[in-house]
Write an enzyme that holds these catalytic residues in place. Structure first.
Site, PDB file in Angstrom:
ATOM      1  NE  ARG A 257      -2.423  -6.283  -0.606  1.00  0.00           N
ATOM      2  CZ  ARG A 257      -2.152  -5.651   0.543  1.00  0.00           C
ATOM      3  NH1 ARG A 257      -0.955  -5.184   0.799  1.00  0.00           N
ATOM      4  NH2 ARG A 257      -3.104  -5.474   1.445  1.00  0.00           N
ATOM      5  CG  HIS A 261       1.321  -8.457   2.516  1.00  0.00           C
ATOM      6  ND1 HIS A 261       2.108  -7.919   1.528  1.00  0.00           N
ATOM      7  CD2 HIS A 261       2.142  -9.216   3.279  1.00  0.00           C
ATOM      8  CE1 HIS A 261       3.362  -8.335   1.694  1.00  0.00           C
ATOM      9  NE2 HIS A 261       3.399  -9.123   2.751  1.00  0.00           N
ATOM     10  CE1 TYR A 270      -3.705  -3.030   4.192  1.00  0.00           C
ATOM     11  CE2 TYR A 270      -3.482  -4.433   6.133  1.00  0.00           C
ATOM     12  CZ  TYR A 270      -3.423  -4.264   4.763  1.00  0.00           C
ATOM     13  OH  TYR A 270      -3.095  -5.319   3.965  1.00  0.00           O
TER      14      TYR A 270
HETATM   15  C1  LIG Z   1      14.209  -6.669   3.911  1.00  0.00           C
HETATM   16  C2  LIG Z   1      12.802  -7.049   4.227  1.00  0.00           C
HETATM   17  N1  LIG Z   1      12.140  -6.393   5.192  1.00  0.00           N
HETATM   18  C3  LIG Z   1      10.881  -6.741   5.518  1.00  0.00           C
HETATM   19  C4  LIG Z   1      10.249  -7.772   4.881  1.00  0.00           C
HETATM   20  C5  LIG Z   1       8.833  -8.182   5.285  1.00  0.00           C
HETATM   21  N2  LIG Z   1       7.895  -7.844   4.215  1.00  0.00           N
HETATM   22  C6  LIG Z   1       7.474  -8.738   3.316  1.00  0.00           C
HETATM   23  S1  LIG Z   1       6.513  -8.069   2.119  1.00  0.00           S
HETATM   24  C7  LIG Z   1       6.637  -6.530   2.816  1.00  0.00           C
HETATM   25  C8  LIG Z   1       5.956  -5.373   2.169  1.00  0.00           C
HETATM   26  C9  LIG Z   1       6.401  -5.192   0.749  1.00  0.00           C
HETATM   27  O1  LIG Z   1       5.750  -4.109   0.190  1.00  0.00           O
HETATM   28  P1  LIG Z   1       5.922  -3.762  -1.341  1.00  0.00           P
HETATM   29  O2  LIG Z   1       7.369  -3.611  -1.653  1.00  0.00           O
HETATM   30  O3  LIG Z   1       5.044  -2.620  -1.653  1.00  0.00           O
HETATM   31  O4  LIG Z   1       5.452  -5.076  -2.115  1.00  0.00           O
HETATM   32  P2  LIG Z   1       3.996  -5.712  -2.132  1.00  0.00           P
HETATM   33  O5  LIG Z   1       3.912  -6.666  -1.000  1.00  0.00           O
HETATM   34  O6  LIG Z   1       3.009  -4.610  -2.037  1.00  0.00           O
HETATM   35  O7  LIG Z   1       3.936  -6.421  -3.443  1.00  0.00           O
HETATM   36  C10 LIG Z   1       7.413  -6.575   3.969  1.00  0.00           C
HETATM   37  C11 LIG Z   1       7.685  -5.420   4.835  1.00  0.00           C
HETATM   38  C12 LIG Z   1      10.973  -8.433   3.881  1.00  0.00           C
HETATM   39  N3  LIG Z   1      10.440  -9.449   3.194  1.00  0.00           N
HETATM   40  N4  LIG Z   1      12.235  -8.056   3.570  1.00  0.00           N
END
Ligand SMILES: Cc1ncc(C[n+]2csc(CCOP(=O)(O)OP(=O)(O)O)c2C)c(N)n1
Ligand SMILES: Cc1ncc(C[n+]2csc(CCOP(=O)(O)OP(=O)(O)O)c2C)c(N)n1
Ligand SMILES: [Mg+2]
Ligand SMILES: [Mg+2]
Lengths: 363, 320, 320, 363
Positions: A257, A261, A270
């Site tokens: 990425r 985020h 981080y």
């Molecule tokens: C059930 C849930 N818990 C927490 C969140 C908050 N949240 C949004 S994105 C994220 C991280 C997601 O990481 P990843 O699955 O690696 O996807 P990326 O953002 O890297 O594409 C979190 C914790 C959420 N959207 N849904």
């Protein structure tokens, strides 16, 4: 291919190197120059849009937005392969695949500006809305897969999740159900190394994410997700396997990425500049471009010419979205139920009465 | 309020080694709202850390730790993401003590930013306190000021019960208030009368308090005297404070963000009629969300309580 | 009632190929309560089958199927095991339509035996309708007779909304009633006035109806005339029927099994005060569970509503 | 051992065969004759109790009960190894392990008769109550594991789940957390071939349940769960690895539920007599007994003598439980909270008033 790249051996499937040179000719998919060029341009368009949105956000013209920057080859490959009758079950970082299905940039803008109308997908069939609750959408994909098998259709489901998402119970249940049912779902993990600030190694102690396929008795493969050809080939073979009744496939697409985020995140908290630089040479567009340039299919000049056109198009759709107008109060109420409860109708009427009263007070 | 919460965590981490803090991105990043900022640096990765992305996992492991003698304080990143942990909350965190006849306790705090008004994506704006209030064995609290946040969180961490600590994210940084240094506690389960009045009682909590206060300005101009009760605790509810007030004013309105049906408002109204039926001059009223999903930002103003909506109800109830 | 539900499923499976039935042990075994008995043999393993043991998986996949055009009818084995599926219910089943502005629908039924009185282990005796009634986008219904169960389930399967279908397991086999053959439907969202009366209105649903009827015998002896409303639908609630009745009787009692605070009773009382405040002769009362976890069988009688408890409240409200 | 029996190779770890003959001498654990005899007797006691409960249930003297019949070696081995300071996190089919921790039969009887007091475990420390919501308890085990590591204690957690339970999201999250945290938890899957009526192959398409360890980067092993020695050795080695800081272990213990799922279940609906017979020769007590008899450590005669004593003891405790007396109404209220809410106190008082009123009515 799935035997050769059995995730137990922890190999990464790659076709071109960082310089765009083919290093795995045997596996090179047959893609016409034309299609390839289209794919590159689609990815370039997605990236242009993406970068532009970040700047809109800085201007306060859009709310939180999760950039795709650096991950374009994954959605690009799926976008090139997905058919009108195939299903797309996105997480929230799959712009390229959504555009390929017929979702418009304007709709995505509307969504991130705060209109549910942005999930109507007027021209895109068989595309689920963005799913915010991490990993929950994967179960929907398994269910859709069941429908396809039940009605003996010649279709596949593409379902996305992030590396962080693999920690959720729903990830487990989804791939497990799909495995038991042997339904045609291509699960794609975009392993972009982070879930917000949390690095993948803090999500799991497993050797790779692809290896989790073993736990469900399904095919799995770890792919260089920044290598367009590798992604294309992996997706193509997965679709074949699915349509052949071999059940679901789990693809781990290794990527990075490059952006934050979301627009409200600051990655410098981080991760290091060095790390970011290390991934620079692996950029998926850069690598495909080097390949195309070597084959004389593309040039810097053409790119310089086309980007302003793309920018204009992005801007046009953005401004359309910006001028979308006020949010009708009926929309708060009318879509929840096929058959709307009387009391909800009454709540709407009471709200109307209040608004009239308020209008009489605040003028 | 963010600082006050951080301060409360800091104080408890410093004085009690059994306190640990974890959740998604609470470590290096200090949480998406920076509530836990600096704590990992200060207390190390064993005491303040990022968990895998799995809410059931977070709450479920906290139950285990608590049973084994620790005092975990875990974070749900947003109100809409607590549901994967629902089974662990209702089936275990709220029951372990009863199930084991008091042999096992789960002294743990589940922190969770809740509520709307921050222009967020879907699932980031909910206020579902009524669901949690209905779960036997759980305690549910929500502060409305930085001072309360600090004192209540310290109490929550020190409590031997399982506490769902709902933080009004909308006013995380909105209210400036000097908060006393050092340790102090605010008892859980007691409401706080923020303003004395004689015409109507308003019961509310969290971020809505500020909206009620705005409406009270309008009411005052209209010559209406409002008594304002900040619940602080959703469960248990402080019946006494509500009863006393409504016996005095004869009128009661609840102001909440969650959906109307089966919401907090109905419970408060019921308490009013049980405790003060013969004093009531008008039917207890509720200003609540509609029975709909909180709209995305462009439509959210239709859903959220604006001070006018509150004043509208005040006028109606006084004229009844 | 078990036969009536089986019959409804049979009718819909026969007439609509998009209907499928699955859940834990619903296939070969026909469900732990034998509700789906014989259906797999009749319709094959592709239409009636055992799923893996995972409730989130069951509901989540049903959402996918429904979005793709099917009409899944899934079973949660017991009321206490629906919680792992809570996130899928609240975040998706109840929202897909609103989220997609009506483009996607989730016509699905989640069947779930609920309630106490069967001498069961922990988690098998709960009645948490209030939690589900509070979820925007969901409809929640519960029959009280075999006839209603059949007609309501057929309506539920034909509805394009997501329906939580709560089955009072305590009277699964307790009520003998001739149920009409063939297909008929009962509209969802309308209550059913089971007895006309003039002194007090009782609102209840599901297995508690039978207990109320026993209390009504005592009331009759005492010269008290009770109007009995079977809600049938928890959400939406039929306000009109309740309002009409309480305007007539001036008194209202709700009788439910779930915990008291934030329960069904408060909502009904609120409706009564909103709709009939000036007709009320006494504060709306609730007979409900305590705010505790349903005790194991040896203590369950303390918790469950016995007809005396209901009559006790009837006496109190009439004498108020 | 964990390398030799890497679940990827799908081998089953066995030490004795169906006739009680040692077929894997190299792996034979060092267990004294005395300890072995005790283990056999403990298992025999558990079985005696188990069978007797089923008959109590037929007499209507106890509610639903899930028999352990046929699975005794798993709890037996854990029971022989678990220490006072180790934690036991049961599902609901681990009688032997619970007795070993100091839970009494009477308490188990109380529980299944419908008294929460049966979960008080007056003499058993560090033992969680029976967990009814499938797989949810595994997360508690991971959390306890964290506490052990955090406080640098020399302890382990034993956590149980069934084959069906591996399908739940909590199974995934628990083993994953434990893997990331590297905490000392021995997860034991009692694969008794069924989850109520659902056969294991309908739970997952994976080759084995042990192989799921790979998805979490933790040690895993598939063990003949009806082979006392194999179970003993596997548990012993797991404890060693845990205490050595190597993180959790996932054991699949292959067994067979010889009885019904619970006393309200009828297995003839979903499985055949032939299948049941096939497992007969693999019965864990039978195999250990053959071994002991061959070593002249035990005889049919001794067994015939001891069983009536066991029955008597079971009966004694059962009758004690039966005479436990009424359920005090205070118990409905007083244990929910460390600090009881006022309104709950008021609910109790109101209930008291009602009871008095009722007493005045019904006499
Ligand atoms: C059930 C849930 N818990 C927490 C969140 C908050 N949240 C949004 S994105 C994220 C991280 C997601 O990481 P990843 O699955 O690696 O996807 P990326 O953002 O890297 O594409 C979190 C914790 C959420 N959207 N849904
Ligand atoms: C979350 C949850 N869902 C459903 C049930 C009902 N139930 C009780 S036991 C059981 C089967 C368990 O199978 P398995 O895990 O193999 O354990 P076994 O009974 O074979 O020991 C089910 C579905 C439950 N107790 N908890
Ligand atoms: Mg990621
Ligand atoms: Mg089993």
């Amino acid at each position: 291919m799935f035997n050769e790249y059995n995730p137990i051996d922890n190999k990464v499937f790659q076709i071109i190197d960082d310089k765009g040179k083919v290093i795995n000719k045997a596996m090179m998919p047959a893609v016409s120059d034309e299609k390839l060029l289209k794919a590159y341009k689609d990815m370039l368009f997605a990236r242009t849009a993406d970068l532009q949105i970040v700047s809109y956000q800085r201007q306060g013209r859009i709310y939180t937005y999760p950039p795709n920057y650096g991950q374009e080859a994954i959605s690009g490959a799926v976008g090139a392969i997905i058919g009108d009758n195939d299903w797309l079950v996105p997480a929230f970082r799959e712009m390229g695949a959504m555009l390929a299905k017929g979702v418009t940039l304007k709709e995505l803008f509307l969504y991130f500006m705060g209109y549910e109308d942005g999930s109507k997908f007027q021209n895109a069939k068989k595309t689920l809305p963005i799913s915010v609750p991490i990993a929950s959408q994967l179960l929907h994909a398994a269910g859709i897969g069941y429908e396809i098998k039940y009605n003996k259709k010649d279709e596949v489901v593409f379902a996305f999740v992030g590396d962080g998402g693999t920690s959720e119970g729903d990830f487990h249940e989804a791939v497990n159900f799909a495995g038991v049912w042997k339904v045609p779902v291509v699960f794609i993990i975009q392993n972009n190394q982070y879930g917000i600030s949390t690095p993948t190694r803090m999500q799991t102690a497993s050797e790779s994410l692809a290896i989790k396929a073993v736990a469900y008795g399904v095919k799995g493969i770890k792919v260089d997700g920044n290598d367009y050809f590798a992604m294309y080939k992996a997706v193509e073979e997965s679709v074949k396997a699915c349509k052949n009744g071999e059940g679901p496939v789990l693809i781990e697409a290794v990527t990075y990425r490059k952006g934050a985020h979301t627009t409200s995140d600051d990655p410098t908290k981080y991760r290091t500049k060095e790390e970011e630089q290390q991934w620079e040479s692996k950029d998926p567009l850069r690598r495909l471009k080097l390949y195309l340039e070597a084959k004389k299919l593309w040039s810097e000049k053409e790119e310089e010419k086309i980007i302003p056109q793309y920018k204009e198009e992005v801007d046009r759709q953005f401004i359309e979205a910006e001028n979308y107008g006020p949010y009708p109060k009926e929309d708060v109420f009318k879509y929840l139920y096929a058959e709307m409860p009387d009391d909800l109708k009454e709540q709407e009427k009471e709200y109307e009465r209040f608004l009239q009263w308020k209008a009489s007070k605040v003028k | 309020m963010v600082n006050a919460i951080n301060d409360a965590l800091d104080i408890k981490l410093a004085e009690d080694k059994s306190v640990i803090v974890y959740g998604e991105d609470v470590g290096v990043e200090g949480g998406v709202f920076r509530v836990t900022e600096g704590l990992q640096q200060k207390y190390g990765v064993e005491r303040v850390f990022d968990s895998p992305l799995a809410e059931s996992g977070i709450v479920g492991t906290a139950i285990g730790m608590a049973v084994a003698g620790m005092r975990p304080v875990v974070e749900m990143q947003f109100c809409g993401f607590v549901y994967p942990a629902f089974n662990q909350i209702i089936s275990h965190a709220a029951r372990m003590r009863n199930r084991s006849r008091g042999q096992l306790e789960t002294p743990m705090v589940i922190r969770m930013p809740y509520g709307g008004g921050i222009n967020a994506l879907e699932h980031h704006s909910e206020s579902m306190e009524a669901i949690f209030g209905h779960i036997p064995g759980l305690k549910v609290v929500a502060p409305s000021t930085p001072h309360d946040a600090k004192g209540m969180l310290i109490s929550a961490i020190e409590s031997n019960d399982t506490i769902l600590f709902m933080e009004p994210k909308r006013i995380y940084r909105a209210i400036k208030q000097e908060v006393a240094d050092g340790k102090f506690t605010i008892p859980l389960g007691k409401a706080n009368v923020l303003a004395q009045g004689k015409d109507v009682t308003i019961v509310s909590f969290g971020a809505m308090i500020r909206e009620v206060q705005k409406a009270m300005v309008m009411a005052k101009e209209a010559g209406i005297s409002v008594e304002l009760i900040d619940l602080r605790s959703i469960y248990p509810i402080d019946r006494e404070t509500i009863a006393k007030s409504v016996r005095k004013t004869g009128r009661i309105i609840t102001v909440t963000e969650g959906p109307k049906s089966f919401g907090l408002g109905a419970e408060i109204s019921q308490i009013a009629i049980e405790e003060a039926f013969l004093h009531l001059e008008a039917p207890p009223a509720r200003v609540s969300g509609f029975d709909v999903i909180v709209p995305l930002p462009k439509g959210e103003h239709h859903y959220m309580q604006d001070p006018y909506k509150i004043f509208y109800e005040i006028e109606k109830i006084v004229k009844y």
